[in-house]
Each structure stands twice: as structure tokens, then as C-alpha cells.
Design a protein around this motif. Structure first.
Motif, short mmCIF file in Angstrom:
data_model
loop_
_atom_site.label_atom_id
_atom_site.label_comp_id
_atom_site.label_asym_id
_atom_site.label_seq_id
_atom_site.Cartn_x
_atom_site.Cartn_y
_atom_site.Cartn_z
N ALA A 61 32.94 -5.69 -47.48
CA ALA A 61 33.44 -4.54 -46.72
C ALA A 61 34.49 -3.77 -47.50
CB ALA A 61 34.01 -5.01 -45.38
N ARG A 62 35.31 -4.49 -48.27
CA ARG A 62 36.33 -3.83 -49.09
C ARG A 62 35.67 -2.93 -50.13
NH1 ARG A 62 40.93 -2.18 -48.11
NH2 ARG A 62 41.48 -4.21 -47.22
N ALA A 63 34.56 -3.37 -50.71
CA ALA A 63 33.86 -2.54 -51.69
C ALA A 63 33.34 -1.25 -51.04
CB ALA A 63 32.71 -3.32 -52.32
N VAL A 64 32.83 -1.36 -49.83
CA VAL A 64 32.36 -0.17 -49.11
C VAL A 64 33.55 0.74 -48.78
CG1 VAL A 64 31.25 0.65 -47.00
CG2 VAL A 64 30.34 -1.35 -48.19
N ALA A 65 34.64 0.14 -48.33
CA ALA A 65 35.84 0.92 -48.01
C ALA A 65 36.34 1.67 -49.24
CB ALA A 65 36.92 0.00 -47.45
N ASP A 66 36.35 0.99 -50.38
CA ASP A 66 36.80 1.64 -51.62
C ASP A 66 35.88 2.80 -51.99
OD1 ASP A 66 38.89 -0.14 -51.76
OD2 ASP A 66 37.94 -1.44 -53.26
N ALA A 67 34.56 2.60 -51.77
CA ALA A 67 33.61 3.67 -52.10
C ALA A 67 33.82 4.89 -51.21
CB ALA A 67 32.17 3.15 -51.95
N LEU A 68 34.26 4.67 -49.98
CA LEU A 68 34.51 5.79 -49.07
C LEU A 68 35.72 6.62 -49.50
CD1 LEU A 68 33.89 4.04 -45.63
CD2 LEU A 68 32.54 5.90 -46.60
N GLY A 69 36.61 6.00 -50.24
CA GLY A 69 37.78 6.71 -50.74
C GLY A 69 38.64 7.27 -49.63
N ASP A 70 38.92 8.58 -49.69
CA ASP A 70 39.80 9.21 -48.70
C ASP A 70 39.19 9.23 -47.30
OD1 ASP A 70 41.61 9.69 -50.70
OD2 ASP A 70 41.00 11.78 -51.03
N ARG A 71 37.89 8.99 -47.20
CA ARG A 71 37.26 8.96 -45.88
C ARG A 71 37.52 7.64 -45.14
NH1 ARG A 71 33.61 13.19 -45.13
NH2 ARG A 71 32.99 14.23 -47.06
N CYS A 72 38.07 6.65 -45.81
CA CYS A 72 38.35 5.36 -45.17
C CYS A 72 39.72 5.41 -44.51
CB CYS A 72 38.29 4.24 -46.20
SG CYS A 72 38.64 2.61 -45.50
N ALA A 73 39.73 5.13 -43.20
CA ALA A 73 40.99 5.11 -42.44
C ALA A 73 41.57 3.71 -42.34
CB ALA A 73 40.75 5.67 -41.04
N GLY A 74 40.87 2.72 -42.88
CA GLY A 74 41.37 1.35 -42.83
C GLY A 74 40.23 0.36 -42.73
N LEU A 75 40.57 -0.93 -42.90
CA LEU A 75 39.59 -2.01 -42.79
C LEU A 75 40.10 -3.02 -41.78
CD1 LEU A 75 37.65 -3.72 -45.65
CD2 LEU A 75 38.74 -5.10 -43.91
N HIS A 76 39.23 -3.39 -40.84
CA HIS A 76 39.59 -4.35 -39.80
C HIS A 76 38.59 -5.50 -39.84
CE1 HIS A 76 41.04 -5.96 -36.03
NE2 HIS A 76 39.84 -5.84 -35.48
N ALA A 77 39.06 -6.70 -40.25
CA ALA A 77 38.18 -7.86 -40.43
C ALA A 77 38.24 -8.78 -39.21
CB ALA A 77 38.58 -8.62 -41.68
N GLY A 78 38.09 -8.21 -38.01
CA GLY A 78 38.27 -8.98 -36.78
C GLY A 78 37.01 -9.31 -36.02
N ALA A 79 35.83 -9.01 -36.59
CA ALA A 79 34.58 -9.28 -35.87
C ALA A 79 34.40 -10.78 -35.63
CB ALA A 79 33.39 -8.74 -36.64
N ARG A 80 33.88 -11.13 -34.45
CA ARG A 80 33.64 -12.52 -34.10
C ARG A 80 32.27 -12.65 -33.44
NH1 ARG A 80 37.27 -12.44 -36.92
NH2 ARG A 80 39.35 -13.40 -36.74
N THR A 81 31.69 -13.83 -33.53
CA THR A 81 30.38 -14.09 -32.94
C THR A 81 30.38 -13.82 -31.44
OG1 THR A 81 30.02 -15.80 -34.60
CG2 THR A 81 28.57 -15.82 -32.70
N HIS A 82 29.31 -13.23 -30.95
CA HIS A 82 29.08 -12.93 -29.53
C HIS A 82 30.03 -11.86 -28.97
CE1 HIS A 82 26.26 -16.17 -29.62
NE2 HIS A 82 27.17 -17.09 -29.81
N VAL A 83 30.81 -11.21 -29.82
CA VAL A 83 31.64 -10.05 -29.47
C VAL A 83 32.51 -10.30 -28.23
CG1 VAL A 83 31.61 -7.52 -29.34
CG2 VAL A 83 29.62 -8.72 -30.25
N PRO A 84 33.50 -11.17 -28.35
CA PRO A 84 34.41 -11.39 -27.21
C PRO A 84 35.17 -10.11 -26.84
CG PRO A 84 34.67 -13.10 -28.89
CD PRO A 84 33.85 -12.00 -29.50
N VAL A 85 35.37 -9.87 -25.57
CA VAL A 85 36.05 -8.66 -25.11
C VAL A 85 37.46 -8.52 -25.68
CG1 VAL A 85 37.00 -7.52 -23.06
CG2 VAL A 85 34.64 -8.34 -23.04
N PRO A 86 38.28 -9.58 -25.76
CA PRO A 86 39.61 -9.42 -26.36
C PRO A 86 39.56 -8.94 -27.81
CG PRO A 86 39.52 -11.47 -25.12
CD PRO A 86 38.11 -10.95 -25.19
N VAL A 87 38.52 -9.35 -28.55
CA VAL A 87 38.35 -8.89 -29.92
C VAL A 87 38.07 -7.39 -29.94
CG1 VAL A 87 36.80 -9.03 -31.93
CG2 VAL A 87 37.64 -11.13 -30.84
N VAL A 88 37.27 -6.93 -29.00
CA VAL A 88 36.98 -5.50 -28.90
C VAL A 88 38.23 -4.72 -28.52
CG1 VAL A 88 35.58 -3.76 -27.75
CG2 VAL A 88 34.59 -5.99 -28.27
#
Length: 365
Positions: A61-88
Motif C-alpha cells: 500500500a505504501r508503494a501505491v501511496a508513493d505512486a499517487l504522490g500529491d494525490r495521496c492524503a494519507g495511509l491508514h493500515a487499519g483494515a480487519r477481517t469481517h469489517v468490524p464497525v468500530p474499525v470503520v
């Protein structure tokens, strides 16, 4: 509807169908994660994208973020299995604080699921860069887990506007996860073959997706870095995921959502264990679909062929292996039959409990 492979002279025109083309653009080529994602963002007019991923896929994901350059507003590595609501909830806070006007989900089903949840909450467009074979990126289906239950739904707002398939991203996917992720994709195509709302294109895509994936997985297991094997598996995943997006799934997917959302079982592994048992259960009520699946697998007995394939490649063989207690089977069966849904064979508590018991024991289908 006729399944491909009907005898010459048999009717081929369906009695009627509905087919909706989803507003998604697909880019498929090696290196596309870095070379194509910025262009897809520009095409959509997006200027500040939040990149989301899970902890395991942060480097990619960091490589994709770097490729986006100025279009990247940040990287959030918080995804979890089954998408818990508190994570969202937390991810929404991060997205709004960053002033993002869109999202890029990089990774497997968990990352895509989080991206979809953000799109559902905010209405912002999503770009998906999948690194596994889950297929979620090709669907308008969302899922959220809260208080031990997984809710799912369909909403065009969560369908990624662009999907960037890069076989290079999957070359580092461990073989065990590659196998179970691929079996997850096969489940989408298998249930699409007997879906009540399958348009004529669906069985064609389903059989081609099954052929591609089932042929690729042994090659991936034998040579994980083989670019051709990885490309074939990802191609199969795209087709199987498209089937998932265009049809209503049945008992198999319902059971996987219950076992994952209620008992925390791993998603792809649960698909892998359950699929042969559900197909064997549904076979008497869907002979045409099972015959088509068998042709795609070059096998007379599709459920047995899928179980044998998973076993040869070292995948889990039972729900007990995944950590499910036998006492939980009755609860799972009750939850899986609490609401009506489409399935070729009547869904009963006794029938579902029988499927779960066989899968828990790891019996041969």
C-alpha cells in the motif's frame, strides 16, 4: 436458462433475464498497481485519496501511496477481517481529518471491505487494488460485523469505480493463503451457476473463471513466483468476482458469513472447507449447475473434485481445524436459517446442521 453444453438443437434462448452493467473500469496488467492507479485517480477527478490496507499489506500500500504522490492524503493500515464497525468508525474519522475526496483500497477482502464501508458511509468513490483472489472488488456487496453478527447488503455506492489488477502483487502471497483465496473465488462461480437471477453471461463467466482458477492453483503452489500462473489465477478471480457481483448467492455464502461474523472463523479458509459439502447438499436440486461445474473442472463429481483439489494443495479439511467447537454447530445452523434466501434446495435447520456436521468432521463428500 440453458447452461452451456446442452445437446445440439436444444433451446438456447432464455425465457427472460435482467442484466445490469456496473459502473466499473478494469485495468489488468503487470505493474499496474503503481503505473495505472494514479491515472485512474486522475480520470475520476480525485485529488486527495486516502489509501487503506491491512497491516500485512502495508508495504504494498505504501508503494501505491508513493505512486499517487500529491494525490495521496494519507495511509491508514487499519483494515480487519469481517469489517468490524468500530474499525470503520475509526477509518471514517481518519478520512475526514485528511480531507479526502476518495479512497484506494489495497490488499485482500478486508481492505476492500473497509473501502466499501467508507464509500457506504461517505458516498465517496473507491478504487480497488486487490492483492488476493477474493473477488469482492467486482461487487456492490458490503458487509459489516457488530455484536457478533455480520450484516451484508447491496448498494451501487460501494462498487469500486476502478479496479486495478496487478498480478505482480500476488506473487508474494503465501501459498496457503493463495489456495484458500482461490477456493473462495471458486465458491462465487459455483453458486452463481445455480443462482435464480443469473443472466446468460453468468454461466459463461463462471465456467471460464473456474477453469482458469482450478488450473492455476496447482501451478501457483508448485512455483509461487510464476508470473503466468499468478496472472491466470487473478484472471479467474476477476471472472468469479464478476459472477458474485451479478447474482444472488445461496446457502454457502450465508454459512460463511455466519461462521465468520459470529464465531470469527477466517473467511477464505471457511469457504474452502464448506464449499464441497454445500455443493453436495444442493446437487440433487441443481443437476445442470453441478454438471456445468464438473465440465469446468474436467471431473464427473464436482464437489469431490474441489475437496480433492484443496486437499492436494494442503488446505484445511474441516471446521474443527479452523477452531469451531462442535457445540457451536447448532447455533450456526439456527442463525443460517433465521431468514429466507434463495437456494436451489430448501433450506432447513436439519439439512444445514447435517452440512455443518460433515464439514466439522472433515468427512469425504
Amino acid at each position: 436458462m440453458n447452461i452451456p453444453g446442452t445437446p445440439p438443437g436444444a433451446p438456447v434462448a432464455p425465457l427472460g433475464f435482467t442484466w445490469e452493467t456496473l459502473p466499473v473500469r478494469v485495468v489488468f496488467r503487470a505493474g499496474a498497481a503503481v503505473t495505472a492507479t494514479p491515472g485512474e485517480a486522475a480520470r475520476l477527478g480525485l485529488r486527495r485519496l486516502l489509501v487503506v490496507c491491512g497491516s500485512r499489506g502495508e508495504a504494498t500500500a505504501r508503494a501505491v501511496a508513493d505512486a499517487l504522490g500529491d494525490r495521496c492524503a494519507g495511509l491508514h493500515a487499519g483494515a480487519r477481517t469481517h469489517v468490524p464497525v468500530p474499525v470503520v468508525d475509526r477509518a471514517v474519522e481518519v478520512l475526514r481529518a485528511a480531507g479526502a475526496d476518495g479512497c484506494v483500497a489495497v490488499g485482500g477482502g478486508s481492505a476492500t471491505g473497509l473501502g466499501k464501508a467508507l464509500a457506504l458511509r461517505t458516498g465517496l468513490p473507491l478504487i480497488a487494488v486487490p492483492s488476493t483472489y477474493s473477488g469482492s472488488e467486482m461487487t456492490p456487496v458490503w458487509g459489516l460485523t457488530e455484536h457478533g453478527a455480520k450484516r451484508t447488503g447491496r448498494d451501487p455506492a460501494v462498487q469500486p469505480r476502478s479496479v486495478v489488477y496487478d498480478p505482480e502483487l500476488t506473487r508474494s502471497l503465501p501459498v496457503p493463503l493463495s489456495v484458500t483465496s482461490g477456493m473462495n473465488a471458486l465458491a462465487h462461480a459455483a453458486e452463481a451457476l445455480y443462482a435464480p437471477d443469473a443472466a446468460p453471461l453468468v454461466p459463461l463467466m463462471a465456467q471460464e473463471g473456474v477453469r482458469a482458477m482450478a488450473g492455476a492453483l496447482p501451478r501457483v503452489a508448485a512455483a509461487p513466483g510464476d508470473p503466468a500462473a499468478r496472472a491466470d489465477a487473478l484472471y479467474g478471480a476477476w471472472l468469479c468476482g464478476t459472477c458474485l457481483g451479478g447474482t444472488t448467492m445461496g446457502l454457502h455464502h450465508k454459512l460463511c458469513h455466519v461462521l465468520g461474523g459470529t464465531f470469527g472463523l477466517p473467511h477464505a479458509e471457511t469457504h474452502t472447507v464448506l464449499l464441497p459439502y454445500v455443493l453436495a447438499h444442493n446437487a440433487p436440486a441443481a443437476p445442470g449447475a453441478l454438471a456445468a461445474l464438473g465440465r469446468a473442472l474436467s471431473a464427473d463429481d464436482a464437489p469431490r473434485a474441489l475437496q480433492d483439489l484443496a486437499g492436494r494443495l494442503g488446505a484445511p479439511r474441516s471446521l474443527a481445524q479452523l477452531g469451531l467447537d462442535k457445540a457451536d454447530l447448532a447455533v450456526a445452523a439456527e442463525r443460517a436459517t433465521s431468514q429466507a434466501y434463495a437456494n436451489p434446495r430448501e433450506v432447513t435447520a436439519a439439512g444445514v446442521l447435517g452440512v455443518l456436521t460433515a464439514a466439522w468432521e472433515g468427512a469425504a463428500v
